[in-house]
Write a protein that holds these residues in place. Sequence first.
Motif, PDB file in Angstrom:
ATOM      1  N   LEU A 192      10.945  -1.211  19.616  1.00 44.19           N
ATOM      2  CA  LEU A 192      12.270  -0.681  20.066  1.00 44.19           C
ATOM      3  C   LEU A 192      12.319   0.546  19.747  1.00 44.19           C
ATOM      4  CD1 LEU A 192      14.779  -1.111  22.122  1.00 44.19           C
ATOM      5  CD2 LEU A 192      16.011  -1.933  19.999  1.00 44.19           C
ATOM      6  N   LEU A 193      12.221   0.895  18.247  1.00 46.35           N
ATOM      7  CA  LEU A 193      12.245   2.225  17.447  1.00 46.35           C
ATOM      8  C   LEU A 193      11.468   3.225  18.154  1.00 46.35           C
ATOM      9  CD1 LEU A 193      13.755   3.883  15.275  1.00 46.35           C
ATOM     10  CD2 LEU A 193      12.037   3.132  13.876  1.00 46.35           C
ATOM     11  N   GLY A 194      10.101   2.861  18.264  1.00 50.06           N
ATOM     12  CA  GLY A 194       9.065   3.671  18.805  1.00 50.06           C
ATOM     13  C   GLY A 194       9.454   4.038  20.429  1.00 50.06           C
ATOM     14  N   TYR A 195      10.008   3.099  21.154  1.00 49.21           N
ATOM     15  CA  TYR A 195      10.137   3.192  22.378  1.00 49.21           C
ATOM     16  C   TYR A 195      11.264   4.151  22.770  1.00 49.21           C
ATOM     17  CZ  TYR A 195      11.378   2.161  27.339  1.00 49.21           C
ATOM     18  OH  TYR A 195      11.435   2.437  28.776  1.00 49.21           O
ATOM     19  N   LEU A 196      12.439   4.045  21.753  1.00 47.64           N
ATOM     20  CA  LEU A 196      13.312   4.906  21.883  1.00 47.64           C
ATOM     21  C   LEU A 196      13.041   6.343  21.341  1.00 47.64           C
ATOM     22  CD1 LEU A 196      16.502   2.585  20.619  1.00 47.64           C
ATOM     23  CD2 LEU A 196      15.815   3.320  23.062  1.00 47.64           C
ATOM     24  N   LEU A 197      12.523   6.645  20.410  1.00 45.37           N
ATOM     25  CA  LEU A 197      12.152   7.783  20.078  1.00 45.37           C
ATOM     26  C   LEU A 197      11.107   8.542  20.953  1.00 45.37           C
ATOM     27  CD1 LEU A 197      11.294   6.993  16.059  1.00 45.37           C
ATOM     28  CD2 LEU A 197      13.043   8.457  17.108  1.00 45.37           C
ATOM     29  N   LEU A 198      10.079   7.896  21.353  1.00 45.04           N
ATOM     30  CA  LEU A 198       9.142   8.467  22.612  1.00 45.04           C
ATOM     31  C   LEU A 198       9.841   8.857  23.632  1.00 45.04           C
ATOM     32  CD1 LEU A 198       5.958   6.335  21.760  1.00 45.04           C
ATOM     33  CD2 LEU A 198       6.200   8.949  21.329  1.00 45.04           C
ATOM     34  N   SER A 199      10.773   8.107  24.117  1.00 47.85           N
ATOM     35  CA  SER A 199      11.550   8.490  25.364  1.00 47.85           C
ATOM     36  C   SER A 199      12.421   9.354  25.258  1.00 47.85           C
ATOM     37  CB  SER A 199      12.322   7.060  25.890  1.00 47.85           C
ATOM     38  OG  SER A 199      11.542   6.004  26.161  1.00 47.85           O
ATOM     39  N   THR A 200      12.952   9.521  24.014  1.00 46.00           N
ATOM     40  CA  THR A 200      14.144  10.635  23.770  1.00 46.00           C
ATOM     41  C   THR A 200      13.082  12.064  23.664  1.00 46.00           C
ATOM     42  OG1 THR A 200      15.463   9.295  22.563  1.00 46.00           O
ATOM     43  CG2 THR A 200      15.755  11.596  21.941  1.00 46.00           C
ATOM     44  N   GLY A 201      12.077  11.876  22.948  1.00 51.02           N
ATOM     45  CA  GLY A 201      11.372  13.137  23.048  1.00 51.02           C
ATOM     46  C   GLY A 201      10.657  13.472  24.242  1.00 51.02           C
ATOM     47  N   ALA A 202      10.286  12.558  25.220  1.00 45.71           N
ATOM     48  CA  ALA A 202      10.034  12.899  26.471  1.00 45.71           C
ATOM     49  C   ALA A 202      11.082  13.620  27.438  1.00 45.71           C
ATOM     50  CB  ALA A 202       9.352  11.575  27.195  1.00 45.71           C
ATOM     51  N   ALA A 203      12.208  13.215  27.188  1.00 44.48           N
ATOM     52  CA  ALA A 203      13.393  13.724  27.870  1.00 44.48           C
ATOM     53  C   ALA A 203      13.820  14.930  27.365  1.00 44.48           C
ATOM     54  CB  ALA A 203      14.718  12.633  27.606  1.00 44.48           C
ATOM     55  N   SER A 219      11.698  17.330  26.032  1.00 43.92           N
ATOM     56  CA  SER A 219      10.665  18.334  25.921  1.00 43.92           C
ATOM     57  C   SER A 219       9.973  18.573  27.360  1.00 43.92           C
ATOM     58  CB  SER A 219       9.357  17.546  25.069  1.00 43.92           C
ATOM     59  OG  SER A 219       8.156  18.413  25.138  1.00 43.92           O
ATOM     60  N   ASP A 220       9.751  19.696  27.343  1.00 37.50           N
ATOM     61  CA  ASP A 220       9.162  20.468  28.924  1.00 37.50           C
ATOM     62  C   ASP A 220       7.716  20.165  28.810  1.00 37.50           C
ATOM     63  OD1 ASP A 220      11.736  20.873  29.620  1.00 37.50           O
ATOM     64  OD2 ASP A 220      11.560  22.867  29.012  1.00 37.50           O
ATOM     65  N   PHE A 221       7.218  20.403  27.512  1.00 37.22           N
ATOM     66  CA  PHE A 221       5.687  20.611  27.576  1.00 37.22           C
ATOM     67  C   PHE A 221       4.803  19.124  27.304  1.00 37.22           C
ATOM     68  CE2 PHE A 221       1.722  21.230  25.056  1.00 37.22           C
ATOM     69  CZ  PHE A 221       0.918  21.925  26.058  1.00 37.22           C
ATOM     70  N   LEU A 222       5.744  18.288  26.521  1.00 36.97           N
ATOM     71  CA  LEU A 222       5.008  17.129  26.192  1.00 36.97           C
ATOM     72  C   LEU A 222       5.418  15.741  26.890  1.00 36.97           C
ATOM     73  CD1 LEU A 222       5.479  17.788  22.187  1.00 36.97           C
ATOM     74  CD2 LEU A 222       3.270  17.766  23.611  1.00 36.97           C
ATOM     75  N   THR A 223       6.117  16.253  28.122  1.00 39.02           N
ATOM     76  CA  THR A 223       6.684  14.915  28.504  1.00 39.02           C
ATOM     77  C   THR A 223       5.797  13.799  28.974  1.00 39.02           C
ATOM     78  OG1 THR A 223       8.521  16.293  29.574  1.00 39.02           O
ATOM     79  CG2 THR A 223       8.099  14.169  30.612  1.00 39.02           C
ATOM     80  N   LEU A 224       4.874  14.314  29.622  1.00 39.65           N
ATOM     81  CA  LEU A 224       3.598  13.161  30.119  1.00 39.65           C
ATOM     82  C   LEU A 224       2.888  12.648  28.823  1.00 39.65           C
ATOM     83  CD1 LEU A 224       2.274  12.063  32.524  1.00 39.65           C
ATOM     84  CD2 LEU A 224       0.750  13.927  32.391  1.00 39.65           C
ATOM     85  N   ARG A 225       2.665  13.400  28.069  1.00 47.08           N
ATOM     86  CA  ARG A 225       1.881  12.633  26.857  1.00 47.08           C
ATOM     87  C   ARG A 225       2.609  11.813  26.174  1.00 47.08           C
ATOM     88  NH1 ARG A 225       0.246  18.462  25.937  1.00 47.08           N
ATOM     89  NH2 ARG A 225      -1.915  18.614  27.000  1.00 47.08           N
ATOM     90  N   ILE A 231       3.252   8.611  28.215  1.00 50.08           N
ATOM     91  CA  ILE A 231       1.776   7.907  28.009  1.00 50.08           C
ATOM     92  C   ILE A 231       1.562   7.129  26.797  1.00 50.08           C
ATOM     93  CG2 ILE A 231      -0.759   8.270  27.880  1.00 50.08           C
ATOM     94  CD1 ILE A 231      -0.612  10.359  29.820  1.00 50.08           C
ATOM     95  N   LEU A 232       2.054   7.766  25.635  1.00 47.44           N
ATOM     96  CA  LEU A 232       2.146   7.109  24.428  1.00 47.44           C
ATOM     97  C   LEU A 232       2.980   5.991  24.439  1.00 47.44           C
ATOM     98  CD1 LEU A 232       1.990   9.990  21.647  1.00 47.44           C
ATOM     99  CD2 LEU A 232       0.375   8.210  22.058  1.00 47.44           C
ATOM    100  N   ASN A 233       4.045   6.078  24.969  1.00 52.27           N
ATOM    101  CA  ASN A 233       5.104   4.914  25.049  1.00 52.27           C
ATOM    102  C   ASN A 233       4.723   3.942  25.906  1.00 52.27           C
ATOM    103  OD1 ASN A 233       7.634   3.782  25.102  1.00 52.27           O
ATOM    104  ND2 ASN A 233       8.576   5.219  26.269  1.00 52.27           N
ATOM    105  N   SER A 234       3.773   4.058  26.972  1.00 53.96           N
ATOM    106  CA  SER A 234       3.385   3.078  27.850  1.00 53.96           C
ATOM    107  C   SER A 234       2.145   2.066  26.754  1.00 53.96           C
ATOM    108  CB  SER A 234       2.706   3.433  29.145  1.00 53.96           C
ATOM    109  OG  SER A 234       1.417   4.209  28.840  1.00 53.96           O
ATOM    110  N   PHE A 235       1.454   3.131  25.934  1.00 54.18           N
ATOM    111  CA  PHE A 235       0.420   2.244  24.922  1.00 54.18           C
ATOM    112  C   PHE A 235       1.109   1.571  24.025  1.00 54.18           C
ATOM    113  CE2 PHE A 235      -3.027   5.862  25.793  1.00 54.18           C
ATOM    114  CZ  PHE A 235      -3.505   5.097  26.844  1.00 54.18           C
ATOM    115  N   LEU A 236       2.152   1.987  23.400  1.00 54.08           N
ATOM    116  CA  LEU A 236       2.926   1.304  22.449  1.00 54.08           C
ATOM    117  C   LEU A 236       3.284   0.099  23.203  1.00 54.08           C
ATOM    118  CD1 LEU A 236       4.352   1.299  19.654  1.00 54.08           C
ATOM    119  CD2 LEU A 236       6.270   2.297  20.915  1.00 54.08           C
ATOM    120  N   THR A 237       4.115  -0.049  24.427  1.00 56.20           N
ATOM    121  CA  THR A 237       4.678  -1.020  24.918  1.00 56.20           C
ATOM    122  C   THR A 237       3.437  -2.049  25.408  1.00 56.20           C
ATOM    123  OG1 THR A 237       6.352   0.068  25.887  1.00 56.20           O
ATOM    124  CG2 THR A 237       5.884  -2.071  26.958  1.00 56.20           C
ATOM    125  N   SER A 238       2.323  -1.575  25.825  1.00 56.48           N
ATOM    126  CA  SER A 238       1.257  -2.531  26.067  1.00 56.48           C
ATOM    127  C   SER A 238       0.762  -3.058  24.800  1.00 56.48           C
ATOM    128  CB  SER A 238       0.237  -1.937  26.718  1.00 56.48           C
ATOM    129  OG  SER A 238       0.534  -1.084  27.946  1.00 56.48           O
TER     130      SER A 238
END
Length: 141
Positions: free
Chosen positions: A75-86, A88-94, A97-104
Amino acid sequence: MENFEPKENREWGQGGQGDKTIPDAPCSMPKTQLLLYLIPIIGFFPSLWTLYRGQGSREQLAISRLSITLALTWLLGYLLLSTGAATSDFLTLRLFILNSFLTSGYFLVSVWLILRLMQGKSGRLPGFNTLAERVLGKYLS
């Protein structure tokens, strides 16, 4: 080979000495509880309840701590990666993708632990069990 009584001769629920129980019944309930604790996301709540009450076998408490640690880490990783994606303009897709790897990874580790418990092996993860003992053992046990 042992001889067992036929099923028809067993008396169930009569009280007294006629009561006979299935020999594996006491062991089957805690194993199903352990499997319930390791279900991703859903198992967090019964694990938390078990630790809050402080009742259960040593193995149940250890698996509960592990389940809560895995869920909170995810949950902590998910929230941090989602916040970062929201933000950031440049790193959104990356970051997505990291978020989906973490969840998987969280789901695969949970399924792997469930399969290990079904095989009768230990349900331990060396790094996470130590972290769970240090953090959750202090506050919830």
